[in-house]
Motif scaffolding. Structure first.
Motif, short mmCIF file in Angstrom:
data_model
loop_
_atom_site.label_atom_id
_atom_site.label_comp_id
_atom_site.label_asym_id
_atom_site.label_seq_id
_atom_site.Cartn_x
_atom_site.Cartn_y
_atom_site.Cartn_z
N ALA A 120 0.24 -1.37 0.44
CA ALA A 120 0.46 -0.02 -0.18
C ALA A 120 0.94 1.27 -0.57
CB ALA A 120 -0.65 -0.02 1.31
N PRO A 121 0.18 2.54 -0.13
CA PRO A 121 1.06 3.26 -0.57
C PRO A 121 1.11 4.31 1.18
CG PRO A 121 -0.89 3.66 -2.61
CD PRO A 121 -0.83 2.44 -2.12
N PRO A 122 2.30 4.84 1.08
CA PRO A 122 2.40 5.44 2.52
C PRO A 122 1.38 6.23 2.33
CG PRO A 122 4.69 5.80 1.26
CD PRO A 122 3.41 5.55 0.12
N SER A 123 0.05 5.98 3.52
CA SER A 123 -1.04 7.00 4.12
C SER A 123 -0.45 8.52 4.23
CB SER A 123 -1.98 6.60 4.75
OG SER A 123 -1.34 6.07 6.16
N GLY A 124 0.56 8.57 5.15
CA GLY A 124 1.68 9.78 5.78
C GLY A 124 -0.10 10.05 6.84
N LYS A 125 -0.25 8.96 7.66
CA LYS A 125 -0.30 9.01 8.57
C LYS A 125 0.00 8.43 9.89
CE LYS A 125 -4.64 11.26 8.08
NZ LYS A 125 -4.76 11.96 8.21
N ARG A 126 0.45 8.85 11.31
CA ARG A 126 0.74 8.11 11.94
C ARG A 126 -0.39 7.29 13.09
NH1 ARG A 126 6.00 8.33 12.80
NH2 ARG A 126 5.60 9.03 14.89
N VAL A 127 0.26 6.23 13.48
CA VAL A 127 -0.37 5.62 14.85
C VAL A 127 0.85 5.38 15.71
CG1 VAL A 127 -1.84 3.79 15.25
CG2 VAL A 127 -2.09 4.59 13.17
N LEU A 128 -0.36 5.48 17.21
CA LEU A 128 0.97 4.98 17.88
C LEU A 128 0.19 3.69 18.68
CD1 LEU A 128 2.13 5.25 20.81
CD2 LEU A 128 1.37 6.71 21.48
N VAL A 129 0.46 2.57 19.02
CA VAL A 129 0.18 1.32 19.43
C VAL A 129 0.39 0.91 20.80
CG1 VAL A 129 -0.49 -1.15 19.04
CG2 VAL A 129 -0.25 0.64 17.21
N VAL A 130 0.27 1.45 22.05
CA VAL A 130 0.24 0.54 23.66
C VAL A 130 0.43 -0.62 23.72
CG1 VAL A 130 0.73 1.54 25.69
CG2 VAL A 130 -0.02 3.68 24.00
N GLY A 131 0.89 -1.30 24.00
CA GLY A 131 1.49 -2.69 24.46
C GLY A 131 2.06 -3.46 22.84
N ALA A 132 2.82 -4.71 23.24
CA ALA A 132 4.25 -5.09 21.61
C ALA A 132 3.36 -6.19 22.41
CB ALA A 132 5.09 -5.01 22.28
N GLY A 133 2.52 -6.47 22.97
CA GLY A 133 1.53 -7.71 22.81
C GLY A 133 0.83 -8.42 22.22
N PRO A 134 -0.08 -10.20 21.88
CA PRO A 134 -0.09 -10.41 20.38
C PRO A 134 -1.30 -9.38 19.96
CG PRO A 134 -1.48 -11.21 22.55
CD PRO A 134 -0.09 -10.85 22.86
N GLY A 147 -0.61 0.59 5.15
CA GLY A 147 0.10 2.41 4.82
C GLY A 147 0.18 3.20 5.55
N HIS A 148 -0.06 2.52 6.82
CA HIS A 148 0.45 3.75 7.88
C HIS A 148 1.53 3.27 8.64
CE1 HIS A 148 -4.03 5.38 7.30
NE2 HIS A 148 -4.25 3.37 7.30
N ALA A 149 2.13 4.65 9.22
CA ALA A 149 2.97 4.64 9.87
C ALA A 149 3.30 4.44 11.40
CB ALA A 149 4.02 5.95 9.84
N VAL A 150 3.50 2.91 11.97
CA VAL A 150 3.48 3.30 13.20
C VAL A 150 4.87 2.77 14.20
CG1 VAL A 150 1.73 0.92 14.08
CG2 VAL A 150 1.16 0.93 12.28
N THR A 151 4.10 3.55 15.95
CA THR A 151 4.87 2.97 16.68
C THR A 151 4.78 2.28 17.55
OG1 THR A 151 6.10 5.26 15.83
CG2 THR A 151 7.23 4.48 17.92
N VAL A 152 4.90 1.51 18.14
CA VAL A 152 4.96 0.44 19.19
C VAL A 152 5.31 1.09 20.43
CG1 VAL A 152 4.26 -1.99 20.34
CG2 VAL A 152 4.50 -1.09 17.83
N MET A 153 4.78 0.80 21.25
CA MET A 153 5.92 1.65 22.83
C MET A 153 5.00 0.19 23.91
SD MET A 153 5.56 5.66 23.15
CE MET A 153 6.22 6.59 21.66
N ASP A 154 6.05 -0.12 24.14
CA ASP A 154 5.90 -1.24 25.38
C ASP A 154 7.16 -1.01 26.90
OD1 ASP A 154 4.46 -3.93 25.40
OD2 ASP A 154 6.48 -4.14 26.95
N ALA A 155 6.25 -1.65 27.60
CA ALA A 155 7.20 -0.81 29.37
C ALA A 155 8.00 -2.18 29.13
CB ALA A 155 6.46 -0.56 30.39
N GLY A 156 8.27 -3.12 28.16
CA GLY A 156 8.57 -4.77 29.41
C GLY A 156 10.06 -4.22 28.54
N ASP A 157 11.02 -5.08 28.65
CA ASP A 157 12.07 -5.41 28.53
C ASP A 157 12.39 -5.87 26.58
OD1 ASP A 157 13.14 -4.35 30.29
OD2 ASP A 157 13.48 -6.39 31.55
N ALA A 158 10.92 -6.68 26.94
CA ALA A 158 11.09 -7.39 25.02
C ALA A 158 9.53 -7.61 24.47
CB ALA A 158 11.93 -8.82 25.38
N ALA A 159 9.66 -7.60 23.24
CA ALA A 159 8.45 -7.66 22.60
C ALA A 159 7.43 -8.90 22.57
CB ALA A 159 8.15 -7.19 21.66
#
Length: 541
Positions: A120-134, A147-159
């Motif tokens: 998909a072509p880049p949408s120019g939108k950014r999404v924050l995901v809180v939690g690197a679980g399933p 096509g969205h840019a995604v950043t996942v933030m998680d409090a753990g040491d590993a996803a």
């Protein structure tokens, strides 16, 4: 001598007569919803990927799974396979081993290095995901594919969330989990570990995010009031299992009592046995039939030497003793105390009474409602705060990896609609393909393939994977046991049995059509369709 009487058939006359006009019913090709598809919480098109696997097209089958689920190697190991419970084949002989084939395909993808491209072509939108679980990683995967840019933030040491910190290694090897997570990050998804989000609006402003998906797992163990002396050692199962991913395993001692009746209780007791406990006892206040743990989890625990005390509750813990009160069922089937006490020796008591998500990041968010320790959402996974969605353990649902992965996919589609100023509308579902629409005479007996299991002696002394894998030949056999319930697989039965030659083959993959000028509505095609993909419909007018 008279010449023999001869009849000459004029092809044109048959066409002119249009013998199909005699019909009172007409056969119609239909697509029905297979029960495996209907039962899958992740929304996989199980029948279609099994169909691709039947002829050895393993990569095509894997890519079909990946349209809905980015964790086939994980899911083939930890999913409780409701698809198999509903499988029509189970009424014929034994259900298709769907999760075993999925695990084989997932492992084959890891071995072969198959990846998923973002087309998909880049949408120019950014999404924050809180939690690197399933749920969070599933949403990130699907959003990236859209096509969205995604950043996942998680409090753990590993996803991985509860896949890593809640499921023991003997069920889910960490190299398998890590490989499937790397595939997601390889698509451009950014994962920031050690990042605890306490102020969501601020995090969204600072990162320039247009939407957020909250998928914080249930990492807080529920507590219960148990009178305990100063020397009693009591901890919750979540903390215990999480400690298995730390620098060293928790010290439990030789005698461990686990209080609870769910899958986490089974995991805690089985882990205790592997850590050297000579006596691991599960105390549960109901009978086995009311136990929320899945039957095979209980069976495997018992095989490994875990003792079960049904109709029992912990009254108090004192030093190295646990006082257990026996229960009885009242007329309504609910457990009631009897006053009869029993003493158990225990170095550690592990509480496995359920888990709660940490909802502290919701403070100050306008419009977000919390009830019964979960977030209230709509059918579109939206909270009351614009642009903020939630799923997984944070919302009211069954807490399994499969459900969480399904939430991530569905939420991603709704988030995509929100970002594009549209609304996602799921396609309507077909009517279910029940067992009675099948013509099972055409299917030969083919008992399910039994997956190999680790020797019992090694199961209680190592964290090696208990459930073995299918090899290529057995995976192929198992895929071919699928009945293709409710959907044409081009067996040619209708074409072969039609007395009027009214069935027209359209070519490989294109199925058939009926020439109603010739079809007399005899119904042979519908009666002889193995998979129930033809129905007889009354003629009108």
């Amino acid at each position: 001598m008279d010449k023999p009487f001869a009849i000459t058939l004029d092809v044109g006359s048959s066409l002119a007569n249009k013998t199909g006009a005699w019909r009172t019913e007409r056969p119609v090709y239909v697509d029905r919803l297979p029960p495996c598809n209907q039962a899958c919480p992740a929304g996989e098109d199980v029948q279609q990927w099994l169909y691709r696997a039947e002829d050895g097209s393993y990569e095509a089958a894997w890519r079909k799974i990946m349209e809905d689920n980015p964790f086939p190697a994980v899911m083939g190991r930890v999913c409780y396979h409701p698809c198999q419970t509903e499988c029509n084949r189970g009424q014929l002989d034994e259900a298709v081993g769907i999760n075993a084939v999925e695990a084989f395909l997932g492992d084959e993808a890891i071995r072969s290095g198959w990846t998923v491209a973002v087309e998909a072509p880049p949408s120019g939108k950014r999404v924050l995901v809180v939690g690197a679980g399933p749920s969070g990683l599933s949403a990130a995967y699907h959003l990236a594919r859209l096509g969205h840019a995604v950043t996942v933030m998680d409090a753990g040491d590993a996803a991985g969330g509860m896949m890593r910190y809640g499921i023991p290694r003997y069920r889910l090897p960490r190299e398998v989990l890590d490989a499937e997570i790397r595939r997601i990050t390889g698509m451009g998804v950014e994962v920031e570990l050690g990042r605890t989000v306490t102020d969501l609006p601020a995090a969204m402003r600072e990162g320039g995010f247009d939407a957020a998906f909250l998928a914080v797992g249930a990492h807080i163990g529920r507590r219960a009031y148990i009178p305990a002396g100063d020397t009693a050692r009591v901890l919750d199962a979540v903390t215990m299992l999480r400690g298995m991913e730390g620098e060293g395993p928790p010290l439990l001692g030789r005698r461990v009592v686990v209080y609870g009746g769910g899958d986490t209780a089974m995991d805690a007791a089985r882990t205790a046995r592997r850590l050297g406990a000579t006596d691991a006892v599960v105390v549960y206040r109901r009978i086995r039939e009311r136990m929320p743990a899945h039957a095979f989890e209980v069976e495997e625990a018992v095989e490994e030497g875990v003792r079960m005390k049904w109709l029992s509750t912990i009254a108090r813990a004192d030093g190295e003793r646990v006082i257990v009160e026996k229960m009885r069922l009242d007329e309504a089937g609910f457990p009631q105390p009897t006053g009869e006490l029993e003493e158990l020796e225990a170095d550690t008591v592990v509480l496995a009474l359920g888990q709660l998500p940490d909802l502290s990041l919701l403070r100050g968010l306008p419009g977000v409602e919390v009830a019964d320790d979960v977030v209230k959402i709509g059918e579109d996974f939206a909270t009351g705060c614009p642009g903020v969605f939630a799923g997984g353990d944070m919302v009211h649902s069954e807490r399994t990896v499969t459900v969480a992965v399904g939430h991530g996919k569905k939420a991603a589609r709704h988030i995509d609609g929100y970002l594009r100023g549209t609304a996602y509308r799921p396609a309507p579902r077909h009517a279910p393909a029940t067992f009675n629409v099948l013509n099972t005479w055409y299917y030969s007996d083919a008992p399910a393939t039994v997956r190999p299991r680790l020797d019992l002696a090694r199961r209680t002394s190592t964290f090696d994977e208990v459930q073995g894998a299918l090899d290529e030949s057995t995976a192929l056999f198992e895929a071919r046991r699928c009945l293709s319930c409710g959907n044409c697989f081009e067996c040619d039965n209708c074409y072969g049995v039609c007395p009027d030659n009214a069935v027209i083959k359209l070519g490989p993959g294109e199925r058939f059509e009926i020439d109603y000028d010739y079809c007399k509505g005899c119904g042979l095609c519908a009666a002889e369709c193995p998979c129930g993909a033809i129905t007889m419909t009354p003629e009108t007018g």
